[in-house]
Design a protein around this motif. Structure first.
Motif, mmCIF file in Angstrom:
data_model
loop_
_atom_site.group_PDB
_atom_site.id
_atom_site.type_symbol
_atom_site.label_atom_id
_atom_site.label_comp_id
_atom_site.label_asym_id
_atom_site.label_seq_id
_atom_site.Cartn_x
_atom_site.Cartn_y
_atom_site.Cartn_z
ATOM 1 N N SER A 247 0.830 -1.260 0.114
ATOM 2 C CA SER A 247 -0.047 -0.076 -0.096
ATOM 3 C C SER A 247 0.901 1.219 -0.004
ATOM 4 O O SER A 247 0.333 2.473 -0.138
ATOM 5 C CB SER A 247 -1.055 0.232 1.421
ATOM 6 N N ASN A 248 2.123 1.301 -0.033
ATOM 7 C CA ASN A 248 2.942 2.433 -0.430
ATOM 8 C C ASN A 248 4.350 1.939 -0.704
ATOM 9 O O ASN A 248 4.795 0.554 -0.646
ATOM 10 C CB ASN A 248 3.007 3.378 0.753
ATOM 11 N N ASP A 249 5.217 2.857 -1.156
ATOM 12 C CA ASP A 249 6.337 2.371 -1.792
ATOM 13 C C ASP A 249 7.518 1.773 -0.728
ATOM 14 O O ASP A 249 8.324 1.078 -1.033
ATOM 15 C CB ASP A 249 7.198 3.357 -2.337
ATOM 16 N N ASP A 250 7.430 2.181 0.285
ATOM 17 C CA ASP A 250 8.184 1.932 1.599
ATOM 18 C C ASP A 250 8.269 0.489 1.958
ATOM 19 O O ASP A 250 9.003 -0.326 1.913
ATOM 20 C CB ASP A 250 8.356 2.917 2.748
ATOM 21 N N MET A 251 6.960 0.017 1.706
ATOM 22 C CA MET A 251 6.570 -1.307 2.200
ATOM 23 C C MET A 251 6.871 -2.364 0.721
ATOM 24 O O MET A 251 7.366 -3.431 0.877
ATOM 25 C CB MET A 251 5.060 -1.644 2.556
ATOM 26 N N ALA A 252 6.578 -1.677 -0.269
ATOM 27 C CA ALA A 252 6.977 -2.318 -1.589
ATOM 28 C C ALA A 252 8.390 -2.335 -1.678
ATOM 29 O O ALA A 252 8.799 -3.587 -1.914
ATOM 30 C CB ALA A 252 6.431 -1.719 -2.548
ATOM 31 N N ALA A 253 9.163 -1.523 -1.316
ATOM 32 C CA ALA A 253 10.720 -1.573 -1.082
ATOM 33 C C ALA A 253 11.163 -2.707 -0.230
ATOM 34 O O ALA A 253 12.191 -3.712 -0.661
ATOM 35 C CB ALA A 253 11.350 -0.633 -0.812
ATOM 36 N N ALA A 254 10.382 -2.658 0.755
ATOM 37 C CA ALA A 254 10.876 -4.122 1.682
ATOM 38 C C ALA A 254 10.588 -5.355 1.379
ATOM 39 O O ALA A 254 11.302 -6.288 1.501
ATOM 40 C CB ALA A 254 10.265 -3.692 3.001
ATOM 41 N N ALA A 255 9.270 -5.544 0.450
ATOM 42 C CA ALA A 255 9.185 -6.535 0.053
ATOM 43 C C ALA A 255 10.139 -7.113 -1.193
ATOM 44 O O ALA A 255 10.335 -8.186 -1.257
ATOM 45 C CB ALA A 255 7.584 -6.643 -0.658
ATOM 46 N N ILE A 256 10.655 -6.336 -1.905
ATOM 47 C CA ILE A 256 11.715 -6.527 -2.959
ATOM 48 C C ILE A 256 12.997 -6.882 -2.257
ATOM 49 O O ILE A 256 13.425 -7.776 -2.680
ATOM 50 C CB ILE A 256 11.902 -5.554 -3.859
ATOM 51 N N TYR A 257 13.034 -6.056 -0.953
ATOM 52 C CA TYR A 257 14.458 -6.505 -0.418
ATOM 53 C C TYR A 257 14.428 -7.950 0.414
ATOM 54 O O TYR A 257 15.242 -8.744 0.496
ATOM 55 C CB TYR A 257 14.517 -5.435 0.866
ATOM 56 N N GLU A 258 13.084 -8.312 0.795
ATOM 57 C CA GLU A 258 12.679 -9.791 1.393
ATOM 58 C C GLU A 258 13.247 -10.657 0.446
ATOM 59 O O GLU A 258 13.505 -11.704 0.631
ATOM 60 C CB GLU A 258 11.354 -9.777 2.210
ATOM 61 N N ALA A 259 12.538 -10.531 -0.814
ATOM 62 C CA ALA A 259 12.458 -11.445 -1.990
ATOM 63 C C ALA A 259 14.012 -11.533 -2.107
ATOM 64 O O ALA A 259 14.490 -12.798 -2.482
ATOM 65 C CB ALA A 259 11.789 -10.822 -3.151
ATOM 66 N N HIS A 260 14.785 -10.618 -2.500
ATOM 67 C CA HIS A 260 16.118 -10.835 -2.822
ATOM 68 C C HIS A 260 17.017 -11.584 -1.533
ATOM 69 O O HIS A 260 17.632 -12.406 -1.928
ATOM 70 C CB HIS A 260 16.633 -9.166 -2.969
ATOM 71 N N SER A 261 16.619 -11.501 -0.383
ATOM 72 C CA SER A 261 17.266 -11.950 0.579
ATOM 73 C C SER A 261 16.953 -13.478 0.885
ATOM 74 O O SER A 261 17.704 -14.240 1.063
ATOM 75 C CB SER A 261 16.791 -11.395 2.227
ATOM 76 N N ARG A 262 15.970 -13.921 0.051
ATOM 77 C CA ARG A 262 15.495 -15.441 -0.104
ATOM 78 C C ARG A 262 15.966 -15.959 -1.451
ATOM 79 O O ARG A 262 15.541 -17.191 -1.868
ATOM 80 C CB ARG A 262 13.990 -15.355 0.126
ATOM 81 N N LYS A 263 16.807 -15.075 -2.288
ATOM 82 C CA LYS A 263 17.097 -15.661 -3.392
ATOM 83 C C LYS A 263 15.990 -15.573 -4.443
ATOM 84 O O LYS A 263 16.259 -16.443 -5.528
ATOM 85 C CB LYS A 263 18.066 -16.859 -3.543
ATOM 86 N N LEU A 264 15.047 -14.796 -4.501
ATOM 87 C CA LEU A 264 13.849 -14.986 -5.443
ATOM 88 C C LEU A 264 14.092 -13.793 -6.507
ATOM 89 O O LEU A 264 14.538 -12.845 -6.006
ATOM 90 C CB LEU A 264 12.607 -14.587 -4.623
ATOM 91 N N ASN A 265 13.900 -14.178 -7.591
ATOM 92 C CA ASN A 265 14.090 -13.094 -8.650
ATOM 93 C C ASN A 265 12.753 -12.329 -8.789
ATOM 94 O O ASN A 265 11.879 -12.725 -8.648
ATOM 95 C CB ASN A 265 14.235 -13.708 -10.227
ATOM 96 N N VAL A 266 13.020 -10.912 -8.803
ATOM 97 C CA VAL A 266 11.937 -9.786 -9.098
ATOM 98 C C VAL A 266 12.095 -9.484 -10.426
ATOM 99 O O VAL A 266 13.194 -8.872 -10.773
ATOM 100 C CB VAL A 266 11.863 -8.752 -7.677
ATOM 101 N N PRO A 267 11.000 -9.681 -11.309
ATOM 102 C CA PRO A 267 9.918 -10.185 -11.164
ATOM 103 C C PRO A 267 9.674 -11.580 -11.453
ATOM 104 O O PRO A 267 8.447 -12.058 -11.378
ATOM 105 C CB PRO A 267 9.043 -9.153 -12.193
ATOM 106 N N GLY A 268 10.770 -12.173 -11.793
ATOM 107 C CA GLY A 268 10.304 -13.657 -12.304
ATOM 108 C C GLY A 268 9.626 -14.429 -11.234
ATOM 109 O O GLY A 268 8.716 -15.223 -11.669
#
Length: 338
Positions: A247-268
């Protein structure tokens, strides 16, 4: 070198001193062509009104206030920039007052500050916009108010975007990109915008005939830490989402960060979208898809509306105007690429 006076501006523009005063003080009923001539003369001569004399003559302080409770730093910076821009053009000052929405004496704090600063009016941001006691107190003291990103049953004029439609369109974008497992990170529960963005999300999912799986609506608070926790919870589900709308960019940035920390590809592996189009959305990798809420323009609009309400006629006109809806726009970037 002597200071430029109001007489100099009047002579340069070919108008009376009273007309210059009316333009400077944003009074109504000045012809557009005359106003342009006066503003051009003010700019050319670099005229700055004497605030003390101006205040004594009109019994106004030429100060407006911004009251807020811990919004996103990017949101606050953009909001201030827009308001300051408008204030400078109209030779107003601006005061800031951070308060806690949940403080038992919040209303007293704001009212004491408004009286001490001799404010001509205030702009309120969420969740303070939802405080009926505060709005009632300001109205009782005849202090003009403009609210941002919210609506109130008490009727002060508001500057906002169509939050429901914006969230609906963003969720539709994720669905049309092929995602059926779409999760939402909600904003702070005290904020009107949070409820609207959730409503838009639910509307799009229902319209598409998609189920919202258990745990797919996570609570956030419009900050990075809560966004990362929400994303971690979502990505730890037995069947994790393939797309997260925060619901805002700060939380979306955190979601991207968490995905990267789990070795997940964004947006793959995971698509992520945000809301606001703050500078942060262009600083993360990949660039963040988000809703462009023109916060700076909204701040400017709110300040201008407030300054226009300084006369009885202007206040009446502003009350009649009610809501000022600003256009939003989806910014499609790499974080949701197909």
């Amino acid at each position: 070198m002597r200071s430029v006076t109001i007489d100099d501006v009047a002579k340069a523009a070919g108008v009376s001193i009273k007309t210059v005063s009316r333009v400077v003080n944003r009074e109504p009923n000045v012809r557009a062509a005359t106003k342009e001539k006066v503003e051009a003369a003010i700019k050319e001569l670099n005229y700055r009104p004497n605030q003390s004399a101006r205040g004594l003559a009109s019994r106004r302080s030429y100060m407006i206030g911004l009251v807020y409770d811990s919004p996103s730093p990017n949101y606050l910076a953009n909001l201030q920039a827009g308001m300051i821009e408008a204030c400078r053009e109209s030779h107003y000052g601006m005061a800031l007052n951070p308060v806690s929405y949940h403080a038992p004496d919040m209303v007293d704090q704001v009212m004491h500050w408004a009286r001490q600063a001799f404010l001509d009016g205030v702009v309120l941001t969420p969740p303070l916009t939802d405080s009926e006691p505060l709005l009632e107190a300001l109205r009782a003291q005849d202090i003009p108010v403009v609210i941002l990103s919210s609506r109130s049953t008490l009727g002060p004029p508001a500057v906002l975007i169509d939050e429901v439609e914006a969230a609906y369109q963003m969720t539709r974008h994720l669905i049309e990109a092929g995602h059926s497992r779409v999760a939402l990170v909600k904003g702070h529960p005290d904020h009107y915008a949070s409820r609207c963005r959730e409503e838009g999300f639910l509307k799009a999912m229902k319209e598409a005939g998609l189920d919202i799986l258990d745990g797919y609506v996570a609570q956030g608070y419009f900050d990075f830490a809560s966004g990362r926790k929400a994303a971690a919870d979502l990505l730890s589900l037995p069947v994790p989402p393939t797309a997260i709308f925060a619901s805002n960019d700060d939380m979306a940035a955190a979601a991207i960060y968490e995905a990267h920390s789990r070795k997940l590809n964004v947006p793959g592996d995971l698509a992520v979208a945000g809301f606001d189009d703050t500078p942060l959305s262009r600083q993360v990798w990949p660039g963040m898809t988000t809703v462009r809420q023109p916060i700076r323009a909204m701040g400017r609009q709110a300040a201008e509306a407030l300054m226009d309400a300084m006369t009885a006629e202007g206040r009446e006109k502003l009350a009649e105007q009610g809501e000022m809806i600003i256009d939003f726009e989806l910014q499609l970037r790499g974080s949701t690429a197909r």
